[in-house]
Design a protein around this motif. Structure first.
Motif, PDB file in Angstrom:
ATOM      1  N   GLU A 107      82.454  31.909   9.713  1.00  0.00           N
ATOM      2  CA  GLU A 107      81.799  31.012   9.249  1.00  0.00           C
ATOM      3  C   GLU A 107      80.302  31.854   9.247  1.00  0.00           C
ATOM      4  O   GLU A 107      79.363  31.424   9.565  1.00  0.00           O
ATOM      5  N   VAL A 108      80.783  33.231   8.600  1.00  0.00           N
ATOM      6  CA  VAL A 108      79.132  33.758   8.539  1.00  0.00           C
ATOM      7  C   VAL A 108      78.466  32.977   7.924  1.00  0.00           C
ATOM      8  O   VAL A 108      76.955  32.666   8.535  1.00  0.00           O
ATOM      9  N   PHE A 109      78.065  32.552   6.821  1.00  0.00           N
ATOM     10  CA  PHE A 109      77.116  31.486   6.167  1.00  0.00           C
ATOM     11  C   PHE A 109      76.256  30.361   6.328  1.00  0.00           C
ATOM     12  O   PHE A 109      75.586  29.611   6.204  1.00  0.00           O
ATOM     13  N   GLY A 110      77.525  30.051   8.094  1.00  0.00           N
ATOM     14  CA  GLY A 110      76.598  28.908   8.314  1.00  0.00           C
ATOM     15  C   GLY A 110      76.613  29.313   9.696  1.00  0.00           C
ATOM     16  O   GLY A 110      76.252  28.558  10.108  1.00  0.00           O
ATOM     17  N   SER A 111      76.086  30.393  10.495  1.00  0.00           N
ATOM     18  CA  SER A 111      76.146  31.196  11.290  1.00  0.00           C
ATOM     19  C   SER A 111      74.759  30.836  11.476  1.00  0.00           C
ATOM     20  O   SER A 111      73.987  30.356  10.252  1.00  0.00           O
ATOM     21  N   VAL A 112      74.329  30.805  13.134  1.00  0.00           N
ATOM     22  CA  VAL A 112      72.373  30.688  13.334  1.00  0.00           C
ATOM     23  C   VAL A 112      72.303  31.795  12.881  1.00  0.00           C
ATOM     24  O   VAL A 112      71.478  32.223  11.936  1.00  0.00           O
ATOM     25  N   TRP A 113      73.137  33.077  12.913  1.00  0.00           N
ATOM     26  CA  TRP A 113      72.031  34.735  13.158  1.00  0.00           C
ATOM     27  C   TRP A 113      71.609  34.631  11.640  1.00  0.00           C
ATOM     28  O   TRP A 113      70.364  34.870  10.941  1.00  0.00           O
ATOM     29  N   PHE A 114      72.576  33.773  10.440  1.00  0.00           N
ATOM     30  CA  PHE A 114      72.417  34.324   9.506  1.00  0.00           C
ATOM     31  C   PHE A 114      71.976  33.904   8.507  1.00  0.00           C
ATOM     32  O   PHE A 114      70.976  33.932   7.388  1.00  0.00           O
ATOM     33  N   SER A 115      71.737  32.543   9.203  1.00  0.00           N
ATOM     34  CA  SER A 115      70.483  31.421   9.292  1.00  0.00           C
ATOM     35  C   SER A 115      68.805  31.930   8.994  1.00  0.00           C
ATOM     36  O   SER A 115      68.249  31.791   8.772  1.00  0.00           O
ATOM     37  N   ALA A 116      69.307  33.048  10.419  1.00  0.00           N
ATOM     38  CA  ALA A 116      67.637  32.976  10.890  1.00  0.00           C
ATOM     39  C   ALA A 116      67.034  33.729   9.406  1.00  0.00           C
ATOM     40  O   ALA A 116      65.930  34.332   9.558  1.00  0.00           O
ATOM     41  N   ILE A 117      68.055  34.722   9.477  1.00  0.00           N
ATOM     42  CA  ILE A 117      67.647  36.366   8.651  1.00  0.00           C
ATOM     43  C   ILE A 117      67.210  35.333   6.614  1.00  0.00           C
ATOM     44  O   ILE A 117      65.740  36.534   7.204  1.00  0.00           O
ATOM     45  N   TYR A 118      68.174  34.585   7.438  1.00  0.00           N
ATOM     46  CA  TYR A 118      67.441  34.919   5.133  1.00  0.00           C
ATOM     47  C   TYR A 118      66.104  33.027   5.145  1.00  0.00           C
ATOM     48  O   TYR A 118      65.512  33.455   5.096  1.00  0.00           O
ATOM     49  N   LEU A 119      66.322  32.384   7.214  1.00  0.00           N
ATOM     50  CA  LEU A 119      64.736  32.032   6.919  1.00  0.00           C
ATOM     51  C   LEU A 119      63.395  33.027   6.920  1.00  0.00           C
ATOM     52  O   LEU A 119      62.710  32.202   6.479  1.00  0.00           O
ATOM     53  N   LEU A 120      63.555  34.280   7.757  1.00  0.00           N
ATOM     54  CA  LEU A 120      63.315  35.255   7.614  1.00  0.00           C
ATOM     55  C   LEU A 120      62.576  35.771   6.801  1.00  0.00           C
ATOM     56  O   LEU A 120      60.990  35.660   5.904  1.00  0.00           O
ATOM     57  N   LEU A 121      63.723  35.606   6.293  1.00  0.00           N
ATOM     58  CA  LEU A 121      62.819  36.140   4.881  1.00  0.00           C
ATOM     59  C   LEU A 121      62.505  35.495   3.639  1.00  0.00           C
ATOM     60  O   LEU A 121      61.229  36.008   2.883  1.00  0.00           O
ATOM     61  N   PHE A 122      63.023  34.276   3.665  1.00  0.00           N
ATOM     62  CA  PHE A 122      62.321  33.188   2.968  1.00  0.00           C
ATOM     63  C   PHE A 122      60.709  33.501   2.638  1.00  0.00           C
ATOM     64  O   PHE A 122      59.726  33.205   2.420  1.00  0.00           O
ATOM     65  N   THR A 123      60.367  32.955   4.121  1.00  0.00           N
ATOM     66  CA  THR A 123      58.698  33.351   5.209  1.00  0.00           C
ATOM     67  C   THR A 123      58.441  34.072   4.745  1.00  0.00           C
ATOM     68  O   THR A 123      57.131  34.456   4.196  1.00  0.00           O
ATOM     69  N   SER A 124      59.179  35.786   4.351  1.00  0.00           N
ATOM     70  CA  SER A 124      58.145  36.622   4.147  1.00  0.00           C
ATOM     71  C   SER A 124      57.488  36.949   2.682  1.00  0.00           C
ATOM     72  O   SER A 124      56.772  37.454   2.209  1.00  0.00           O
ATOM     73  N   LEU A 125      59.021  36.289   1.801  1.00  0.00           N
ATOM     74  CA  LEU A 125      58.401  36.633   0.172  1.00  0.00           C
ATOM     75  C   LEU A 125      57.834  35.450   0.219  1.00  0.00           C
ATOM     76  O   LEU A 125      57.018  35.780  -0.930  1.00  0.00           O
ATOM     77  N   VAL A 126      57.337  33.724   0.988  1.00  0.00           N
ATOM     78  CA  VAL A 126      56.967  33.525   0.290  1.00  0.00           C
ATOM     79  C   VAL A 126      54.993  33.674   0.810  1.00  0.00           C
ATOM     80  O   VAL A 126      54.368  33.781   0.099  1.00  0.00           O
ATOM     81  N   GLY A 127      55.290  34.672   1.591  1.00  0.00           N
ATOM     82  CA  GLY A 127      53.669  35.214   2.159  1.00  0.00           C
ATOM     83  C   GLY A 127      53.119  36.181   1.220  1.00  0.00           C
ATOM     84  O   GLY A 127      52.571  36.668   1.060  1.00  0.00           O
ATOM     85  N   CYS A 128      54.482  37.236   1.067  1.00  0.00           N
ATOM     86  CA  CYS A 128      53.835  38.120  -0.455  1.00  0.00           C
ATOM     87  C   CYS A 128      53.630  37.289  -1.752  1.00  0.00           C
ATOM     88  O   CYS A 128      53.111  38.149  -2.284  1.00  0.00           O
ATOM     89  N   ILE A 129      53.926  36.837  -1.960  1.00  0.00           N
ATOM     90  CA  ILE A 129      54.020  35.863  -3.748  1.00  0.00           C
ATOM     91  C   ILE A 129      52.796  35.184  -3.104  1.00  0.00           C
ATOM     92  O   ILE A 129      51.904  35.674  -4.724  1.00  0.00           O
ATOM     93  N   LEU A 130      52.196  35.003  -2.674  1.00  0.00           N
ATOM     94  CA  LEU A 130      50.835  33.661  -2.824  1.00  0.00           C
ATOM     95  C   LEU A 130      49.782  34.722  -3.012  1.00  0.00           C
ATOM     96  O   LEU A 130      48.746  34.478  -4.039  1.00  0.00           O
ATOM     97  N   PRO A 131      49.743  35.706  -2.361  1.00  0.00           N
ATOM     98  CA  PRO A 131      48.508  36.054  -2.573  1.00  0.00           C
ATOM     99  C   PRO A 131      48.903  36.943  -3.971  1.00  0.00           C
ATOM    100  O   PRO A 131      47.874  37.685  -4.328  1.00  0.00           O
ATOM    101  N   ARG A 132      49.396  37.905  -4.128  1.00  0.00           N
ATOM    102  CA  ARG A 132      49.864  38.665  -5.983  1.00  0.00           C
ATOM    103  C   ARG A 132      49.640  37.888  -6.515  1.00  0.00           C
ATOM    104  O   ARG A 132      49.384  38.034  -7.284  1.00  0.00           O
TER     105      ARG A 132
END
Length: 540
Positions: free
Chosen positions: A88-113
């Motif tokens: 159940e890869v796409f519903g696992s905790v570790w997969f969710s943690a990766i895309y949540l961190l990626l989401f936060t990182s992208l938002v942090g990159c996009i706003l100042p740019r």
């Protein structure tokens, strides 16, 4: 004229320095690291790597039968992979943690740019440098046809350059769509992640085997699914009410046995405000309902076995047999009769008189043995090869097990004994040692369906299309600047009365075609070439 220095005064010598809160410093540095472009790229790479097990290993949300078969084929490895969430890869905790961190990182990159890009769009092109001859592209020309800065600016505007005139100087810039496309690409990535999160929170899906029989109609309740997963924001009462009945299933095969066409016809009922209707769907054309989509995942046959016990009581089992992975549709399964051999006088059954039949179904059985594999996926010479077992099936122990296989522990401890085996064609009967009989009546087709509701699908589709548009702009648009300076006529020159125009240009990024584009601009300004209003590349 006096000026006031409003900068904070330096602390006096010997004064104690202000201590920095280590927690705030740690949080600030962590945020900077998380929102850096390097971290975003690393997380994007990790997300791609983390999705690999979901493509290689069977997933419960897509094909639970293959997951069960993987457990049988790899009894030691499968439990360990299951603990890590690899089924159940796409519903696992570790997969969710990766895309949540990626989401936060992208938002942090996009706003100042995005803020810097808006500022750049509002700013005018910079003033021309004093020494234009130091720029990568440089030219000096006489321009009697465009003898002033406004005329040069008009030529550039027709070619879609951002232009500003400062006296006798013209500054022009082009290629802002590169950064716009870059931002659009990253915003689309965030939208894709939002679509994944939306589908994970508010989506649901379930799998079910549907036999072509009105008595086997399926209604959309969680209890009727063989496997169902609801999002955290979804309750069982939120499932939309509808029922499906498989009317018929059509399968066409090439002479090689390869499938050419699958088509399932069903009756859809109990939709709010709608009468029952007939609909069809196939593998690549799902049945689209208002609140869910029904996908065709697989198909097979359900043998109809009629067992008459020694007291003359008959029971009929229509149990789907599952594919073994053979391309010619060899199937295996179990038909169990736990309520057989009940004494009509006492109403009791001996605990060791339950009966079950385990074996293979061959849509096209060979003319002679061994009967272990079908010769073609269509029913040309159907037959079942069964092994009969009598004893205690272990169903009353409360231990969960598969309905498609016998409990081998009961066989190993002697509570379930083999009493014979037989190959049966449709219509044939098998008389057992106690006088009971088993008749192979025929088969009914079945299909494996997946019912899914994914509210983030439309968002992800639009985001993926926008992502491609942004990527094209980011890759193919080039930032570049050009400058023109009109010099006063030199009365001592042989060409007295002609204005001299000095031009210079530089690409802001690597741009192999900039020299040709600059030459075309110079030709257009001088009036020597055709004023083509379209730039060779990166036209905006």
């Amino acid at each position: 004229m006096t000026t006031v220095d409003d900068r904070p005064a330096a602390p006096p010598a010997g004064a104690p320095r202000r201590r920095v809160n280590p927690v705030l410093a740690l949080l600030r540095n962590s945020w900077r690291q998380l929102t850096s472009m390097r971290t975003a790229l690393v997380l994007l790479f990790l997300l791609a790597v983390a999705a690999v097990p979901g493509s290689v290993l069977p997933q419960r949300g897509v094909n639970p039968e293959n997951v069960d078969r993987y457990f049988v084929d790899h009894p030691d490895l499968a439990p360990r992979l299951d603990q890590l969430g690899f089924f159940e890869v796409f519903g696992s905790v570790w997969f969710s943690a990766i895309y949540l961190l990626l989401f936060t990182s992208l938002v942090g990159c996009i706003l100042p740019r995005a803020r810097d890009h808006v500022r750049a769009l509002r700013m005018r092109p910079p003033a021309a440098p004093k020494r234009l001859d130091r720029l990568p592209a440089h030219a000096v020309l006489e321009a009697p046809a465009a003898a002033d800065a406004e005329a040069i600016a008009a030529v550039l505007r027709r070619r879609r350059w951002r232009v500003v005139v400062r006296g006798n100087e013209v500054s022009a810039e082009k290629g802002y769509l590169k950064e716009t496309g870059n931002l659009l690409f990253h915003v689309s990535l965030v939208a894709v992640l939002l679509g994944v999160a939306l589908g994970s929170w508010y989506g649901w899906h379930g799998n079910r085997i549907l036999v072509a029989d009105p008595e086997n109609a399926f209604c959309n309740t969680r209890q009727q699914y063989a496997e169902a997963t609801l999002g955290p924001r979804v309750d069982s009462a939120d499932l939309p009410p509808f029922c499906l009945t498989l009317d018929r299933f059509e399968a066409e095969y090439l002479p090689s046995g390869q499938a050419r066409r699958y088509w399932a016809t069903v009756t859809v009922d109990n939709l709010p405000g709608d009468a029952a209707r007939t609909a069809g769907f196939s593998v690549n054309s799902p049945l689209r309902l208002d609140s869910a989509n029904v996908y065709l995942l697989g198909n097979g046959y359900a043998p109809i076995l009629k067992y008459t016990d020694r007291y003359g009581r008959s029971q009929t089992s229509t149990t789907p047999f599952l594919r073994t992975g053979d391309p010619n549709a060899t199937e295996e399964g179990v038909a169990a009769f736990p309520d057989a051999n009940v004494d009509p006088k006492t109403g009791k059954r001996a605990p060791d008189q339950q009966i079950a039949f385990e074996g293979l179904y061959l849509p096209t059985a060979p003319d002679q043995g061994p009967f272990v594999e079908s010769r073609f996926p269509a029913e040309r010479n159907p037959a079942v090869v069964l092994v009969a077992y009598r004893g205690n099936l272990g169903l009353d122990a409360g231990i969960p097990g598969s309905v498609y296989k016998l409990d081998q522990r009961q066989v190993e401890n002697g509570k379930l004994k083999q009493i014979g085996d037989k190959k049966l064609a449709p219509g044939e009967k098998w008389t057992l040692d106690d006088g009971s009989t088993l008749e192979f009546v025929g088969t009914k087709p079945y299909i494996t369906i997946a019912v899914r509701y994914a509210p983030g699908q439309l968002l992800m589709l639009v985001a993926c299309a926008t992502l491609l548009v942004g990527l094209m702009g980011s890759l193919f648009v080039r930032r570049r600047r050009v400058f023109f300076r009109v010099a006063a006529p030199d009365t001592g020159s042989p060409t007295s009365g002609s204005s001299l125009v000095e031009a210079g240009g530089l690409p802001r990024t690597e741009h192999p075609g900039f020299a040709d584009e600059f030459a075309q601009l110079v030709a257009a300004v001088s009036g020597d070439g055709r004023d083509d209003r379209r730039a060779p590349e990166g036209d905006e």
